[in-house]
Scaffold this motif. Structure first.
Motif, mmCIF file in Angstrom:
data_model
loop_
_atom_site.group_PDB
_atom_site.id
_atom_site.type_symbol
_atom_site.label_atom_id
_atom_site.label_comp_id
_atom_site.label_asym_id
_atom_site.label_seq_id
_atom_site.Cartn_x
_atom_site.Cartn_y
_atom_site.Cartn_z
ATOM 1 N N VAL A 1 0.605 -1.203 -0.170
ATOM 2 C CA VAL A 1 -0.085 0.259 -0.081
ATOM 3 C C VAL A 1 0.988 1.249 0.171
ATOM 4 O O VAL A 1 1.523 1.623 0.978
ATOM 5 C CB VAL A 1 -1.021 -0.180 1.344
ATOM 6 C CG1 VAL A 1 -1.850 1.355 1.272
ATOM 7 C CG2 VAL A 1 -1.899 -1.104 1.180
ATOM 8 N N LYS B 1 -0.047 4.640 -0.861
ATOM 9 C CA LYS B 1 -0.562 5.892 -0.817
ATOM 10 C C LYS B 1 0.255 6.609 0.084
ATOM 11 O O LYS B 1 0.924 6.427 1.007
ATOM 12 C CB LYS B 1 -1.956 5.669 -0.165
ATOM 13 C CG LYS B 1 -1.806 5.170 1.258
ATOM 14 C CD LYS B 1 -3.408 4.701 1.619
ATOM 15 C CE LYS B 1 -3.462 4.485 3.113
ATOM 16 N NZ LYS B 1 -4.595 3.737 3.701
ATOM 17 N N ILE C 1 -7.778 0.737 -3.454
ATOM 18 C CA ILE C 1 -8.327 0.023 -2.070
ATOM 19 C C ILE C 1 -8.936 0.786 -1.216
ATOM 20 O O ILE C 1 -9.602 0.412 -0.253
ATOM 21 C CB ILE C 1 -7.008 -0.176 -1.291
ATOM 22 C CG1 ILE C 1 -6.151 0.745 -0.931
ATOM 23 C CG2 ILE C 1 -6.085 -1.507 -1.959
ATOM 24 C CD1 ILE C 1 -5.136 0.490 0.038
ATOM 25 N N MET D 1 -13.703 -8.054 1.019
ATOM 26 C CA MET D 1 -12.515 -7.514 1.850
ATOM 27 C C MET D 1 -13.135 -6.673 2.999
ATOM 28 O O MET D 1 -14.342 -6.609 3.050
ATOM 29 C CB MET D 1 -12.062 -6.302 0.879
ATOM 30 C CG MET D 1 -11.383 -5.186 1.481
ATOM 31 S SD MET D 1 -11.954 -4.088 2.362
ATOM 32 C CE MET D 1 -10.785 -2.534 1.893
ATOM 33 N N MET E 1 -12.078 -4.820 7.132
ATOM 34 C CA MET E 1 -11.126 -4.316 8.040
ATOM 35 C C MET E 1 -11.728 -4.421 9.401
ATOM 36 O O MET E 1 -12.783 -4.350 9.735
ATOM 37 C CB MET E 1 -10.816 -2.806 7.999
ATOM 38 C CG MET E 1 -10.065 -2.431 6.673
ATOM 39 S SD MET E 1 -9.722 -0.842 6.394
ATOM 40 C CE MET E 1 -11.232 -0.369 5.398
ATOM 41 N N MET F 1 -3.803 -5.839 7.506
ATOM 42 C CA MET F 1 -2.996 -4.596 7.442
ATOM 43 C C MET F 1 -1.592 -4.626 8.137
ATOM 44 O O MET F 1 -1.496 -5.838 8.995
ATOM 45 C CB MET F 1 -3.784 -3.369 7.656
ATOM 46 C CG MET F 1 -5.062 -3.414 7.126
ATOM 47 S SD MET F 1 -6.487 -2.315 7.267
ATOM 48 C CE MET F 1 -5.611 -0.836 7.940
ATOM 49 N N SER F 2 -0.935 -3.645 8.373
ATOM 50 C CA SER F 2 0.277 -3.795 9.127
ATOM 51 C C SER F 2 0.184 -4.222 10.504
ATOM 52 O O SER F 2 0.915 -5.114 10.836
ATOM 53 C CB SER F 2 0.792 -2.260 9.015
ATOM 54 O OG SER F 2 1.569 -1.887 7.878
ATOM 55 N N ARG G 1 -3.029 -6.450 2.816
ATOM 56 C CA ARG G 1 -2.787 -5.085 2.188
ATOM 57 C C ARG G 1 -1.983 -4.183 3.256
ATOM 58 O O ARG G 1 -2.482 -3.739 4.262
ATOM 59 C CB ARG G 1 -4.044 -4.355 1.971
ATOM 60 C CG ARG G 1 -5.082 -4.902 1.191
ATOM 61 C CD ARG G 1 -6.454 -4.466 1.350
ATOM 62 N NE ARG G 1 -6.912 -3.704 2.589
ATOM 63 C CZ ARG G 1 -7.729 -4.239 3.330
ATOM 64 N NH1 ARG G 1 -8.116 -5.644 3.068
ATOM 65 N NH2 ARG G 1 -7.780 -3.837 4.507
ATOM 66 N N ILE G 2 -0.582 -3.841 2.853
ATOM 67 C CA ILE G 2 0.498 -3.323 3.847
ATOM 68 C C ILE G 2 1.156 -2.509 3.447
ATOM 69 O O ILE G 2 1.746 -2.311 2.483
ATOM 70 C CB ILE G 2 1.445 -4.710 4.307
ATOM 71 C CG1 ILE G 2 0.635 -5.830 4.889
ATOM 72 C CG2 ILE G 2 2.486 -4.064 5.089
ATOM 73 C CD1 ILE G 2 1.391 -6.818 5.286
ATOM 74 N N GLY G 3 0.957 -1.243 4.252
ATOM 75 C CA GLY G 3 1.502 -0.036 4.152
ATOM 76 C C GLY G 3 2.748 0.378 4.819
ATOM 77 O O GLY G 3 3.927 0.188 4.430
ATOM 78 N N SER G 4 2.371 0.756 6.007
ATOM 79 C CA SER G 4 3.410 1.599 6.813
ATOM 80 C C SER G 4 4.561 0.587 7.256
ATOM 81 O O SER G 4 5.714 1.109 7.388
ATOM 82 C CB SER G 4 2.838 2.287 8.182
ATOM 83 O OG SER G 4 1.851 1.366 8.648
ATOM 84 N N ARG H 1 2.746 7.374 7.113
ATOM 85 C CA ARG H 1 2.359 8.403 6.047
ATOM 86 C C ARG H 1 2.381 9.542 6.495
ATOM 87 O O ARG H 1 1.752 9.833 7.675
ATOM 88 C CB ARG H 1 1.073 7.920 5.549
ATOM 89 C CG ARG H 1 1.006 6.641 4.810
ATOM 90 C CD ARG H 1 -0.411 6.292 4.499
ATOM 91 N NE ARG H 1 -1.106 5.706 5.583
ATOM 92 C CZ ARG H 1 -1.189 4.452 5.697
ATOM 93 N NH1 ARG H 1 -0.375 3.745 5.119
ATOM 94 N NH2 ARG H 1 -2.000 4.132 6.759
HETATM 95 C C1 LIG Z 1 -3.934 2.674 4.194
HETATM 96 C C2 LIG Z 1 -4.914 1.261 4.055
HETATM 97 C C3 LIG Z 1 -4.158 -0.063 4.233
HETATM 98 C C4 LIG Z 1 -2.632 -0.182 4.779
HETATM 99 O O1 LIG Z 1 -2.667 0.201 6.246
HETATM 100 P P1 LIG Z 1 -1.185 -0.056 6.985
HETATM 101 O O2 LIG Z 1 -1.709 0.129 8.351
HETATM 102 O O3 LIG Z 1 -0.605 1.086 6.955
HETATM 103 O O4 LIG Z 1 -0.750 -1.322 6.638
HETATM 104 C C5 LIG Z 1 -4.740 -1.181 4.141
HETATM 105 N N1 LIG Z 1 -6.211 -1.197 3.503
HETATM 106 C C6 LIG Z 1 -6.896 -0.120 3.389
HETATM 107 C C7 LIG Z 1 -7.980 0.053 2.814
HETATM 108 C C8 LIG Z 1 -6.231 1.210 3.550
HETATM 109 O O5 LIG Z 1 -6.678 2.432 3.431
#
Ligand SMILES: *Cc1c(COP(=O)(O)O)cnc(C)c1O
Length: 222
Positions: free
Chosen positions: A23, A25, A67, A151, A153, A195-196, A211-214, A220
């Protein structure tokens, strides 16, 4: 740690069979390229303009996943750029995606977003709403979308058991949908959870796509 090191570490923590959506963004294209040069191809974005700019700058073989929440008036801009849309949460949005994909002469994979967390949000189907949608429209008639899965959360909480229970409820629900929707083998087989902060729990509970971002790109700056 660098993006490269973070990515290597994350990959070592997820099973081969689980798809990693990096991820990206709010992170610059230079960071994406670092991950790209390590072989990562699937990147997740949640804002339309940002996706458009990045798609223009980055290599053609990047596989973009949208996403975030997608407004119907932005569908035409997003569809030509993406392989998958993770947060389809209304019939209207699904129909818009199908017609935009038909015009773009492609098939877009879609996930139906289900609201499983305790927090209030406008986004995501309730289980019964989703069931009604699947029962009432012939998904196979929508030739330019493929409903590959769900999907969700989990609640933001320290309570691992609650997170597990929420993820598990989604897996059980998808199995139900799949058994009622035998028509197509590809349908309802992907579970985009994790996620993270909770991807390890999600994988234990049957995630096929995280879905892994940070954890990869750092925090961010909004
Ligand atoms: C930003 C986002 C993520 C990633 O989140 P992290 O905690 O940074 O891994 C995953 N899924 C969705 C829908 C997001 O908006």
């Amino acid at each position: 740690m660098s993006v490269k090191e973070n990515l290597t570490k994350v990959k070592s923590q997820i099973k081969e069979s689980v798809t990693l959506v990096a991820v990206s963004k709010f992170h610059p294209t230079s960071a994406i390229l670092e991950a790209y040069n390590e072989g990562q191809r699937i990147f997740g974005e949640s804002r339309v303009q940002e996706l458009q700019l990045k798609a223009k700058e980055l290599p053609e073989d990047v596989r973009w996943h949208f996403i975030g929440h997608l407004q119907t008036n932005k569908v035409k801009a997003v569809v030509p750029l993406v392989e998958m849309i993770h947060a389809v949460d209304s019939e209207r949005l699904l129909l818009e995606i199908n017609s935009a994909a038909a015009k773009a002469n492609k098939v877009v994979s879609c996930l139906l977003q289900i609201h499983i967390a305790k927090e209030e949000t406008k986004y995501g189907f309730a289980f019964d709403e989703c069931k009604r949608l699947v029962a009432n429209i012939d998904l196979l008639q929508l030739t330019n979308v493929r409903i590959v899965g769900l999907m969700g959360m989990a609640t933001l909480t320290e309570d691992d058991q609650q997170i597990r229970d929420e993820f598990r409820s989604l897996r059980v629900f998808m199995a139900e949908l799949k058994s009622e929707c035998m028509a197509h083998i590809d349908y309802f087989s992907e579970l985009s959870i994790g996620m993270s902060d909770d991807f390890q729990l999600a994988i234990e509970e049957g995630s096929t796509m995280v879905r892994i971002g940070s954890t990869i790109f750092g925090t961010r700056e909004y």
